[in-house]
Design a protein around this motif. Structure first.
Motif, PDB file in Angstrom:
ATOM      1  N   ARG A   1      23.134  40.330  42.541  1.00 23.95           N
ATOM      2  CA  ARG A   1      24.608  39.385  42.485  1.00 23.95           C
ATOM      3  C   ARG A   1      24.815  38.248  44.131  1.00 23.95           C
ATOM      4  N   ASP A   2      24.997  37.790  43.508  1.00 26.73           N
ATOM      5  CA  ASP A   2      26.205  36.524  44.608  1.00 26.73           C
ATOM      6  C   ASP A   2      26.943  37.126  45.303  1.00 26.73           C
ATOM      7  N   ASP A   3      27.467  36.293  46.324  1.00 26.10           N
ATOM      8  CA  ASP A   3      28.331  36.505  47.570  1.00 26.10           C
ATOM      9  C   ASP A   3      29.189  37.479  47.249  1.00 26.10           C
ATOM     10  N   VAL A   4      29.726  36.963  45.595  1.00 25.05           N
ATOM     11  CA  VAL A   4      31.062  37.635  45.766  1.00 25.05           C
ATOM     12  C   VAL A   4      31.277  39.264  44.166  1.00 25.05           C
ATOM     13  N   GLY A   5      29.939  39.341  44.246  1.00 26.36           N
ATOM     14  CA  GLY A   5      28.932  40.313  43.230  1.00 26.36           C
ATOM     15  C   GLY A   5      29.276  40.467  41.848  1.00 26.36           C
ATOM     16  N   ALA A   6      29.261  38.455  41.348  1.00 25.00           N
ATOM     17  CA  ALA A   6      29.060  38.416  39.807  1.00 25.00           C
ATOM     18  C   ALA A   6      27.302  38.437  39.806  1.00 25.00           C
ATOM     19  N   PRO A   7      27.407  38.269  38.807  1.00 27.93           N
ATOM     20  CA  PRO A   7      25.631  38.278  38.836  1.00 27.93           C
ATOM     21  C   PRO A   7      25.008  36.349  38.904  1.00 27.93           C
ATOM     22  N   LYS A   8      23.879  36.151  39.498  1.00 26.70           N
ATOM     23  CA  LYS A   8      23.986  35.379  39.514  1.00 26.70           C
ATOM     24  C   LYS A   8      23.817  34.193  38.076  1.00 26.70           C
ATOM     25  N   THR A   9      24.131  32.833  38.624  1.00 25.17           N
ATOM     26  CA  THR A   9      23.731  31.937  37.376  1.00 25.17           C
ATOM     27  C   THR A   9      23.291  30.471  38.586  1.00 25.17           C
ATOM     28  N   ALA A  10      22.675  29.745  37.532  1.00 27.93           N
ATOM     29  CA  ALA A  10      22.699  28.055  37.605  1.00 27.93           C
ATOM     30  C   ALA A  10      22.945  27.595  36.597  1.00 27.93           C
ATOM     31  N   VAL A  11      22.705  25.792  36.666  1.00 21.95           N
ATOM     32  CA  VAL A  11      23.212  24.999  35.504  1.00 21.95           C
ATOM     33  C   VAL A  11      21.590  23.938  35.594  1.00 21.95           C
ATOM     34  N   PHE A  12      20.519  24.513  33.811  1.00 17.33           N
ATOM     35  CA  PHE A  12      19.404  24.203  33.877  1.00 17.33           C
ATOM     36  C   PHE A  12      20.208  23.584  31.989  1.00 17.33           C
ATOM     37  N   SER A  13      19.497  22.242  32.824  1.00 21.04           N
ATOM     38  CA  SER A  13      20.185  20.585  31.248  1.00 21.04           C
ATOM     39  C   SER A  13      21.549  20.939  30.867  1.00 21.04           C
ATOM     40  N   GLY A  14      22.093  20.778  32.400  1.00 19.28           N
ATOM     41  CA  GLY A  14      23.494  20.800  32.026  1.00 19.28           C
ATOM     42  C   GLY A  14      24.226  21.991  31.592  1.00 19.28           C
ATOM     43  N   VAL A  15      23.592  23.453  31.453  1.00 22.49           N
ATOM     44  CA  VAL A  15      24.170  24.493  30.581  1.00 22.49           C
ATOM     45  C   VAL A  15      24.555  25.549  31.243  1.00 22.49           C
ATOM     46  N   ILE A  16      24.829  26.427  31.598  1.00 23.19           N
ATOM     47  CA  ILE A  16      25.239  27.623  32.683  1.00 23.19           C
ATOM     48  C   ILE A  16      24.284  28.176  32.355  1.00 23.19           C
TER      49      ILE A  16
ATOM     50  N   ASP B   1      27.676  33.041  30.118  1.00 22.23           N
ATOM     51  CA  ASP B   1      28.728  33.277  30.600  1.00 22.23           C
ATOM     52  C   ASP B   1      29.106  34.452  31.258  1.00 22.23           C
ATOM     53  N   ASN B   2      29.088  34.843  31.737  1.00 24.92           N
ATOM     54  CA  ASN B   2      29.366  36.134  32.487  1.00 24.92           C
ATOM     55  C   ASN B   2      31.096  36.983  31.988  1.00 24.92           C
ATOM     56  N   ASP B   3      30.408  37.987  32.087  1.00 28.12           N
ATOM     57  CA  ASP B   3      31.676  38.358  31.029  1.00 28.12           C
ATOM     58  C   ASP B   3      33.064  39.885  31.894  1.00 28.12           C
TER      59      ASP B   3
ATOM     60  N   GLY C   1      39.625  48.221  38.648  1.00 33.07           N
ATOM     61  CA  GLY C   1      38.556  47.360  39.088  1.00 33.07           C
ATOM     62  C   GLY C   1      38.204  46.582  37.902  1.00 33.07           C
ATOM     63  N   THR C   2      37.609  45.885  38.173  1.00 37.93           N
ATOM     64  CA  THR C   2      36.574  44.887  37.221  1.00 37.93           C
ATOM     65  C   THR C   2      35.826  44.693  38.243  1.00 37.93           C
ATOM     66  N   LEU C   3      34.727  44.816  36.727  1.00 39.15           N
ATOM     67  CA  LEU C   3      33.330  44.230  37.696  1.00 39.15           C
ATOM     68  C   LEU C   3      32.375  43.004  36.793  1.00 39.15           C
ATOM     69  N   GLU C   4      31.793  42.295  37.198  1.00 39.64           N
ATOM     70  CA  GLU C   4      31.182  41.086  36.508  1.00 39.64           C
ATOM     71  C   GLU C   4      30.055  41.300  36.213  1.00 39.64           C
ATOM     72  N   PHE C   5      29.763  41.120  34.419  1.00 43.10           N
ATOM     73  CA  PHE C   5      28.368  41.291  34.511  1.00 43.10           C
ATOM     74  C   PHE C   5      27.887  40.283  33.512  1.00 43.10           C
ATOM     75  N   THR C   6      26.816  40.106  32.535  1.00 41.56           N
ATOM     76  CA  THR C   6      25.992  39.378  31.882  1.00 41.56           C
ATOM     77  C   THR C   6      24.580  40.045  31.147  1.00 41.56           C
ATOM     78  N   SER C   7      24.232  39.137  30.217  1.00 40.54           N
ATOM     79  CA  SER C   7      23.278  40.213  29.032  1.00 40.54           C
ATOM     80  C   SER C   7      22.938  38.913  28.162  1.00 40.54           C
ATOM     81  N   ALA C   8      21.729  38.626  28.990  1.00 37.97           N
ATOM     82  CA  ALA C   8      20.511  37.491  28.486  1.00 37.97           C
ATOM     83  C   ALA C   8      18.772  37.534  28.228  1.00 37.97           C
TER      84      ALA C   8
ATOM     85  N   ARG D   1      22.727  48.953  39.999  1.00 37.47           N
ATOM     86  CA  ARG D   1      23.770  48.955  38.921  1.00 37.47           C
ATOM     87  C   ARG D   1      23.740  49.824  38.442  1.00 37.47           C
ATOM     88  N   GLN D   2      22.627  50.207  38.447  1.00 34.35           N
ATOM     89  CA  GLN D   2      21.249  50.475  36.665  1.00 34.35           C
ATOM     90  C   GLN D   2      21.867  52.279  36.862  1.00 34.35           C
ATOM     91  N   ASN D   3      22.904  52.538  37.619  1.00 35.71           N
ATOM     92  CA  ASN D   3      23.598  53.783  36.723  1.00 35.71           C
ATOM     93  C   ASN D   3      25.021  53.379  35.942  1.00 35.71           C
TER      94      ASN D   3
END
Length: 364
Positions: free
Chosen positions: A19-34, A200-202, A225-232, A278-280
């Protein structure tokens, strides 16, 4: 440079492993794409914890903590010092190595009421180094009760022992600001894991029911509440500098078969460990879908992330098409740059035991 390299493709379902500082999955831009991202620090932590719990042959006995004062105190008591004297000397020793945290220790060197004393920065020590420190401090204290604890002597005491009980320090390295001679370059190298495709994060909206609230009173949820997640599908890379690992400051004092056991454990932990975030609620524990293991007797570490510089856009399977892209890129690099691995082994063409045995056989 003699190298073992691991190129790993792994598919994680709904998850928030890092997670990043706001609790969302970390991302990075590579080749102009998230892309979805798992940091190398997160992966290394998971590998260390996995090896400690599941692989005793790993010799991962190091402790990285700001709470080193109590272990130092216990080691000093074991050297025959009375508890109050041991407590004072443990604080002085910790101050010389890392500096005391002003929030937990007063200016006169006394623990503040209600606070557990700690140092200002994390320090990574082996059990044998803590024991050697305590022995040296007890020796200095016996010569002069008010003797100043010279940091150079403390560092020398640490360097005088082997890391045979803390292969994790030899593998992952450490930085000691107040004792730079204890700083050690890690023999293992990691990249940040990136998705092979655009990701993208959902947002997951959740609600929780209040078990004790009468239904007729209010049909609404007790909490929302809400939580962010991703799959990849992620590409992960790890490499091990075997020459550095075998030098005197690292694991050079181990027998070759003992170093091979450490490397075998490192490979297994690198392939099997999964970050625990968040494995639980989002159990995403999977195993790699593809592993390319290489041994090179010379050259430099080269990751294969540029296989996905053009993000995979699958017609059927992200994993299958990621595997094909990785294989094609690797073959192109071998042809263009005359790269000739001595050993090249692939999962699922062989099993985990075979891969570990064939790669660890090259450990000097």
């Amino acid at each position: 440079m003699k190298l073992i390299e691991l190129h790993i493709l792994q598919s994680y379902p709904v998850s928030c492993l890092n997670r990043d500082d706001v609790g969302a999955p970390k991302t990075a831009v590579f080749s102009g794409v998230i892309r979805a991202r798992i940091s190398s620090q997160c992966l290394k932590r998971a590998i260390r914890e996995y090896a400690k719990e599941h692989l005793p042959s790993a010799r991962f006995g190091g402790t990285r903590s700001r709470l080193i004062i109590e272990p130092l105190k216990r080691a000093l008591i074991a050297q025959g010092l009375p508890e109050d004297r041991a407590a004072k000397l443990a604080l002085k020793t910790a101050d010389e190595l890392s500096g005391l945290d002003e929030k937990t220790v007063s200016q006169d060197g006394q623990p503040k009421e209600g606070k557990v004393p700690r140092v200002s920065t994390l320090i990574f020590l082996s059990p044998s180094e803590i024991k050697a420190l305590a022995k040296k401090v007890a020796e200095l204290a016996s010569q002069n009760a008010e003797a100043r604890l010279d940091s150079k002597k403390l560092v020398a005491a640490c360097k005088g022992v082997s890391l045979s009980d803390a292969a994790d320090i030899a593998l992952f390295g450490r930085m000691v600001a107040k004792g730079p001679d204890l700083t050690l370059e890690g023999a293992a190298m990691f990249s940040h894991a990136l998705s092979t495709h655009k990701a993208d994060n959902d947002i997951d909206f959740f609600s929780a029911v209040d078990d004790e609230k009468p239904g007729e009173e209010d049909a609404g949820a007790g909490m929302i509440g809400t939580l962010e997640f991703t799959s990849a599908v992620y590409y992960r890379y790890a490499a091990l500098n075997l020459g550095l690992l075998a030098d005197a400051e690292h694991l050079g004092k181990l027998k070759p078969e003992e170093r091979r056991a450490v490397v075998d454990a490192f490979i297994r932990a690198t392939l099997l460990a999964v970050p625990t975030a968040r494995q639980n609620s989002m159990n995403s524990h999977t195993l790699p879908g593809f592993v390319l293991g290489l041994y090179k007797d010379h050259g430099q570490p080269v990751q294969l992330i540029n296989a996905f510089e053009s993000p995979v856009r699958p017609q059927k399977s992200l994993m299958d098409e990621s595997i094909q892209a990785l294989k094609a890129h690797h073959e192109a690099l071998k042809r263009t740059w005359n790269i000739r691995p001595i050993e090249e082994v692939v999962i699922p063409e062989v099993d985990l035991n075979t891969l570990c045995q064939r790669l660890a056989a090259h450990v000097p």
